[in-house]
Design a protein around this motif. Structure first.
Motif, short mmCIF file in Angstrom:
data_model
loop_
_atom_site.label_atom_id
_atom_site.label_comp_id
_atom_site.label_asym_id
_atom_site.label_seq_id
_atom_site.Cartn_x
_atom_site.Cartn_y
_atom_site.Cartn_z
N ALA A 1 0.70 -1.14 -0.11
CA ALA A 1 -0.47 0.15 -0.12
C ALA A 1 0.33 0.57 -0.03
CB ALA A 1 -1.04 -0.13 1.54
N THR A 2 1.95 1.33 0.40
CA THR A 2 2.73 2.48 0.85
C THR A 2 3.75 2.30 -0.43
OG1 THR A 2 3.26 1.77 3.08
CG2 THR A 2 5.11 3.36 1.99
N SER A 3 3.73 1.88 -1.51
CA SER A 3 4.57 1.91 -2.46
C SER A 3 2.83 2.39 -3.85
CB SER A 3 4.91 0.23 -3.44
OG SER A 3 3.54 -0.52 -3.57
N LEU A 4 2.33 1.91 -3.24
CA LEU A 4 1.14 2.86 -4.29
C LEU A 4 0.98 4.05 -3.67
CD1 LEU A 4 -2.18 0.23 -4.19
CD2 LEU A 4 -0.41 0.62 -5.94
N GLN A 5 1.07 4.48 -2.72
CA GLN A 5 0.70 5.42 -1.99
C GLN A 5 2.00 6.52 -2.07
OE1 GLN A 5 1.72 6.91 2.11
NE2 GLN A 5 -0.28 8.32 2.19
N THR A 6 3.23 6.17 -2.64
CA THR A 6 4.67 6.64 -3.32
C THR A 6 4.26 7.23 -4.59
OG1 THR A 6 6.35 5.61 -1.34
CG2 THR A 6 6.74 6.43 -3.87
N THR A 7 3.25 6.35 -4.86
CA THR A 7 3.01 6.39 -6.61
C THR A 7 2.27 8.18 -6.79
OG1 THR A 7 3.32 4.11 -7.58
CG2 THR A 7 2.54 5.77 -8.62
N VAL A 8 1.26 7.70 -6.14
CA VAL A 8 0.26 8.37 -5.86
C VAL A 8 1.17 10.05 -5.05
CG1 VAL A 8 -2.01 9.05 -4.63
CG2 VAL A 8 -1.77 7.28 -5.52
N TYR A 9 1.41 9.94 -4.50
CA TYR A 9 2.07 11.41 -3.58
C TYR A 9 2.56 12.32 -5.13
CZ TYR A 9 4.25 13.62 -0.13
OH TYR A 9 4.82 14.55 1.02
N ASN A 10 3.28 11.25 -6.08
CA ASN A 10 4.35 11.87 -7.13
C ASN A 10 3.42 12.20 -7.52
OD1 ASN A 10 7.57 11.77 -6.40
ND2 ASN A 10 6.98 9.72 -6.03
N ALA A 11 2.31 11.74 -8.06
CA ALA A 11 1.49 12.03 -9.02
C ALA A 11 0.83 13.63 -8.95
CB ALA A 11 -0.03 11.37 -9.24
N GLY A 12 1.12 13.39 -6.93
CA GLY A 12 0.32 14.77 -6.85
C GLY A 12 1.25 16.04 -7.12
N ILE A 13 2.71 16.69 -6.80
CA ILE A 13 3.53 16.93 -6.89
C ILE A 13 4.01 16.94 -8.07
CG2 ILE A 13 6.45 17.24 -6.89
CD1 ILE A 13 6.03 15.44 -4.19
N ALA A 14 3.86 15.91 -9.59
CA ALA A 14 3.99 16.50 -10.69
C ALA A 14 2.85 17.25 -11.17
CB ALA A 14 4.07 15.27 -11.17
N GLY A 15 2.10 16.87 -11.11
CA GLY A 15 0.41 17.25 -11.33
C GLY A 15 -0.11 19.27 -10.92
N GLY A 16 0.86 19.44 -9.83
CA GLY A 16 0.07 19.81 -9.11
C GLY A 16 1.53 21.35 -9.61
N SER A 17 2.61 21.01 -9.39
CA SER A 17 3.70 22.02 -10.19
C SER A 17 3.34 22.07 -11.74
CB SER A 17 5.08 21.75 -9.64
OG SER A 17 5.10 20.43 -10.86
N LEU A 18 3.37 21.52 -12.45
CA LEU A 18 2.22 21.77 -14.04
C LEU A 18 1.51 23.19 -13.83
CD1 LEU A 18 2.51 21.26 -16.77
CD2 LEU A 18 1.15 18.94 -16.60
N THR A 19 0.36 22.20 -12.98
CA THR A 19 -1.35 23.25 -13.15
C THR A 19 -0.96 24.73 -12.38
OG1 THR A 19 -2.07 21.26 -12.80
CG2 THR A 19 -3.30 23.38 -11.57
N GLY A 20 0.81 24.75 -11.44
CA GLY A 20 1.03 25.98 -10.64
C GLY A 20 1.48 26.56 -12.00
N GLY A 21 1.81 25.74 -12.58
CA GLY A 21 2.81 26.27 -13.76
C GLY A 21 1.89 27.01 -14.86
N VAL A 22 0.94 26.63 -15.44
CA VAL A 22 0.65 27.25 -16.41
C VAL A 22 -0.48 28.13 -15.76
CG1 VAL A 22 -1.67 26.43 -17.86
CG2 VAL A 22 -0.31 24.39 -17.67
N VAL A 23 -0.73 28.13 -14.82
CA VAL A 23 -1.44 29.24 -14.38
C VAL A 23 -1.30 30.44 -13.66
CG1 VAL A 23 -2.39 29.22 -11.80
CG2 VAL A 23 -3.66 27.43 -12.34
#
Length: 422
Positions: A338-360
């Motif tokens: 479960a922690t390995s799945l959370q690690t993947t989701v965690y990094n997806a959040g970092i990537a999506g957040g920084s990408l969204t913030g850059g566009v904004v």
């Protein structure tokens, strides 16, 4: 009981092996600083690489995307190999990446180096907690993992602000060069003081799909995703936002944020076992209030710094609370997967957040960042509110008897998961 136990032929001392655990903690520190340092150096790196500040922010996005994509397949590919060479190899990968960033004047080369670092990060986070657990007896595993993960807090509270301050004095390239040197020295420390362990046997490997669908786990993972999306929209671009608010000392803002995370983790430690749900709701509500305050009143320096301090305290405790909920939802038998799945989701959040913030940032300007982050944090708050039954119950392990009804339910869940995975 003897002073040592054996894990597949490797002695495990009863006392905490501080030197080895601190080496792992320093690895966590190095990974976090490597990942987030560009967020504090946007104004300095942008002209040197000939790109906008938003595109420098995408260096954080690229790292996170690479970690997201690589975490599961690279871990699956390497999980049968001896652990210490894999750990040393990831640290050398960090050293190479940071050295290239320190020397490069090409945005493309720099971005490629950040992708390499992201792959190393995905591999590292998948193994750190398990490595620490194998170094100590079962009754000391929680403390050992806490020591290792303290490197994250130190990176946020000291490492990123110190790197930003160093870059202000000597240039941003020197900060990345120092990180490269630390990673090389850390490789030697790992080979000297961290014990070697064999890789996993094929018969002991747990299928990911069975764990991902356990009751409550999708809700916990969704909270992780929404919170990281909202957080990273603001954190990646804290430098241009601070300048927009009329407070140009990004190093001070990051220091206030990082120091407050320590207070948040300490406070969470006092409450997590007794009031996990209420504490998490309070932390998420605090993050939402911060985004509202930053959007409306950031032009007042006192409001800006106060809001950032609350942000650090609220966000600092949230990962611990979410991780506790994750283990409760999965049961101990499946917590590593479960922690390995959370690690993947965690990094997806970092990537999506920084990408969204850059566009904004490019299209609407820095003033729109907190208003973009606010609904994402609100979604995390709503998910916790609705996920009362399986994902975020009011308490775990409390009640009558030795460990209460919740404790008996946890043992039943563990037994059920064990049967499903056998």
């Amino acid at each position: 009981m003897s002073t040592a136990s054996l894990v597949k032929g490797t002695p495990v001392p009863s006392a905490l092996p501080w030197s080895g655990l601190l080496a792992l903690s320093t690895a966590a520190f190095t990974a976090v600083v490597t990942e987030l340092l560009p967020a504090g150096l946007l104004p300095a790196m942008a002209p040197a690489l000939g790109v906008s500040e938003a595109r420098v922010g995408f260096l954080v996005t690229g790292y996170a995307v690479a970690s997201f994509v690589a975490a599961i397949p690279v871990t699956a590919l390497l999980r049968g190999l001896p652990r210490r060479p894999v750990l040393a190899g990831t640290l050398l990968g960090f050293a190479l990446s940071n050295a290239v960033v320190a020397l490069s004047s090409s945005y493309g080369v720099t971005f490629a180096a950040r992708l390499v670092a992201g792959v190393m990060g995905g591999a590292l986070w998948a193994m750190l907690a398990g490595y620490a657990a194998r170094m100590v007896p079962a009754d000391r595993r929680g403390r050992a993992i806490a020591v290792v993960l303290a490197g994250i807090t130190l990176a946020l509270s000291l490492g990123v602000p110190a790197g930003t301050a160093l870059a202000g004095l000597t240039g941003w390239r020197a900060a990345f060069a120092l990180l490269a040197g630390v990673a090389v020295l850390l490789t030697g420390w790992v080979r000297w003081r961290v014990p070697g362990f064999p890789g996993e046997e094929r018969a002991a490997r747990v299928p990911l799909t069975r764990v991902a669908l356990l009751p409550g786990l999708p809700v916990v993972l969704s909270v992780t995703l929404f919170l990281l999306l909202g957080h990273q929209v603001m954190y990646t671009y804290v430098a241009p936002f601070s300048a927009h608010a009329g407070f140009g000392r990004t190093d001070v803002v990051l220091l206030v944020f990082g120091a407050s995370t320590v207070a948040g983790i300490w406070g969470t430690g006092l409450l997590v076992d007794r009031h996990p749900r209420a504490t998490l709701l309070g932390a998420l509500a605090g993050c939402a209030a911060v985004m509202l305050a930053l959007g409306a009143f950031a032009g007042v320096p006192a409001v800006l710094l106060t809001a950032v301090a609350l942000w650090g305290a609220a966000f600092g405790g949230a990962p611990t609370l979410i991780q506790t909920a994750l283990v409760g939802a999965s049961g101990p038998a499946a917590s590593d997967v479960a922690t390995s799945l959370q690690t993947t989701v965690y990094n997806a959040g970092i990537a999506g957040g920084s990408l969204t913030g850059g566009v904004v940032l490019e299209r609407l300007g820095p003033g729109a960042l907190p208003w973009t982050a606010l609904p994402l944090v609100a979604l995390a708050l709503i998910a916790v509110t609705l996920g009362r039954r399986h994902a975020f119950p009011a308490a775990r392990g409390a009640g009558a008897g030795a460990d209460g009804g919740a404790g008996r339910r946890e043992r039943a869940r563990t037994a059920s998961v064990t049967r499903d995975l056998s």
